[in-house]
Design a protein around this motif. Structure first.
Motif, PDB file in Angstrom:
ATOM      1  N   ARG A  39     -44.258 -17.244  -1.609  1.00 33.74           N
ATOM      2  CA  ARG A  39     -43.037 -16.893  -0.872  1.00 33.74           C
ATOM      3  C   ARG A  39     -41.986 -16.315  -1.813  1.00 33.74           C
ATOM      4  N   LYS A  40     -41.847 -16.913  -2.987  1.00 30.64           N
ATOM      5  CA  LYS A  40     -40.874 -16.408  -3.963  1.00 30.64           C
ATOM      6  C   LYS A  40     -41.258 -15.007  -4.420  1.00 30.64           C
ATOM      7  N   ARG A  41     -42.558 -14.801  -4.683  1.00 28.52           N
ATOM      8  CA  ARG A  41     -43.018 -13.457  -5.063  1.00 28.52           C
ATOM      9  C   ARG A  41     -42.762 -12.459  -3.945  1.00 28.52           C
ATOM     10  N   TRP A  42     -43.040 -12.860  -2.705  1.00 27.27           N
ATOM     11  CA  TRP A  42     -42.835 -11.967  -1.563  1.00 27.27           C
ATOM     12  C   TRP A  42     -41.362 -11.593  -1.421  1.00 27.27           C
ATOM     13  N   ASP A  43     -40.486 -12.576  -1.553  1.00 24.41           N
ATOM     14  CA  ASP A  43     -39.050 -12.301  -1.393  1.00 24.41           C
ATOM     15  C   ASP A  43     -38.565 -11.295  -2.437  1.00 24.41           C
ATOM     16  N   ARG A  44     -39.033 -11.429  -3.676  1.00 28.81           N
ATOM     17  CA  ARG A  44     -38.655 -10.457  -4.717  1.00 28.81           C
ATOM     18  C   ARG A  44     -39.251  -9.077  -4.400  1.00 28.81           C
ATOM     19  N   PRO A  46     -44.730 -22.037  -1.841  1.00 28.82           N
ATOM     20  CA  PRO A  46     -43.454 -21.634  -2.454  1.00 28.82           C
ATOM     21  C   PRO A  46     -43.600 -20.536  -3.504  1.00 28.82           C
ATOM     22  N   VAL A  47     -44.721 -20.515  -4.239  1.00 30.56           N
ATOM     23  CA  VAL A  47     -44.904 -19.498  -5.278  1.00 30.56           C
ATOM     24  C   VAL A  47     -45.080 -18.123  -4.647  1.00 30.56           C
TER      25      VAL A  47
END
Length: 198
Positions: free
Chosen positions: A108-113, A105-106
């Motif tokens: 993935r969140k960085r990738w989405d941003r 999740p960490v």
């Protein structure tokens, strides 16, 4: 990053050139290339090896490519050549990385941003290209002059206006890239955030 094709081609009573406008046909393509990695650093390394080519030795994270054309309908009447209609087309192609490896999740969140920021950057290049086309349509509207049977002078005027606007908007594209890619700029911040450095 950008890849641009500006074509100028003259043919039988019509002029096909590079650029277009608000009344033009717009086609948008989105391409992707797959990247995998367990960390932000591995993803950056993957993009560095697989991204669109930028020059001979380097690659970009993403790219906006476009081809632009004008079809100018020219008519001569009583020694006056007039531009009756200008029909433009632009074909935009965006290339983005696509995360294909499982991620926590960490990451993935960085990738989405990260990818949202990359898309914003490339879409700004696309907006500048579309602004260039609108400016060209305005510059070509109502173009007329006394000319020979082949409307050679009018065609030269049209080419000159197109080239002048193209040079202006290419400078705007370069200035935008310079701001975004400078030390401490938007692109560096995106990369650092993906790698967990900020």
């Amino acid at each position: 990053m950008r890849r641009i094709s500006l074509a100028i081609l003259a043919a039988a009573g019509m002029l096909f050139c590079g650029t277009a406008s608000a009344g033009t046909k717009l086609t948008v393509h989105v391409r992707s290339y797959d990247v995998t990695g367990r960390t932000g650093a591995e993803l950056i390394e993957a993009m560095d090896g697989l991204g669109p080519r930028h020059g001979h030795a380097t690659r970009a994270i993403a790219e906006t490519g476009y081809t632009v054309h004008w079809n100018l309908d020219v008519k001569r009447d009583n020694g006056i050549c007039r531009l009756r209609q200008a029909t433009g087309t632009i074909d935009l192609t965006y290339t983005f990385p696509r995360l294909t490896s499982p991620s926590g999740p960490v990451l993935r969140k960085r990738w989405d941003r990260f990818i949202a920021g990359v898309r914003q950057h490339e879409h700004t290049h696309g907006r500048i290209a579309k602004q260039m086309m609108r400016a060209t349509e305005t510059a070509l509207a109502g173009l007329e002059r006394q000319d020979n049977w082949f409307c050679t002078g009018l065609r030269w005027d049209a080419r000159h206006r197109i080239d002048t606007i193209y040079a202006d908007y290419e400078a705007r594209q370069n200035a935008f890239d310079a701001r975004e890619h400078r030390d401490g700029g938007h692109v560096e911040k995106l990369v650092n955030a993906l790698m967990g450095k900020n």
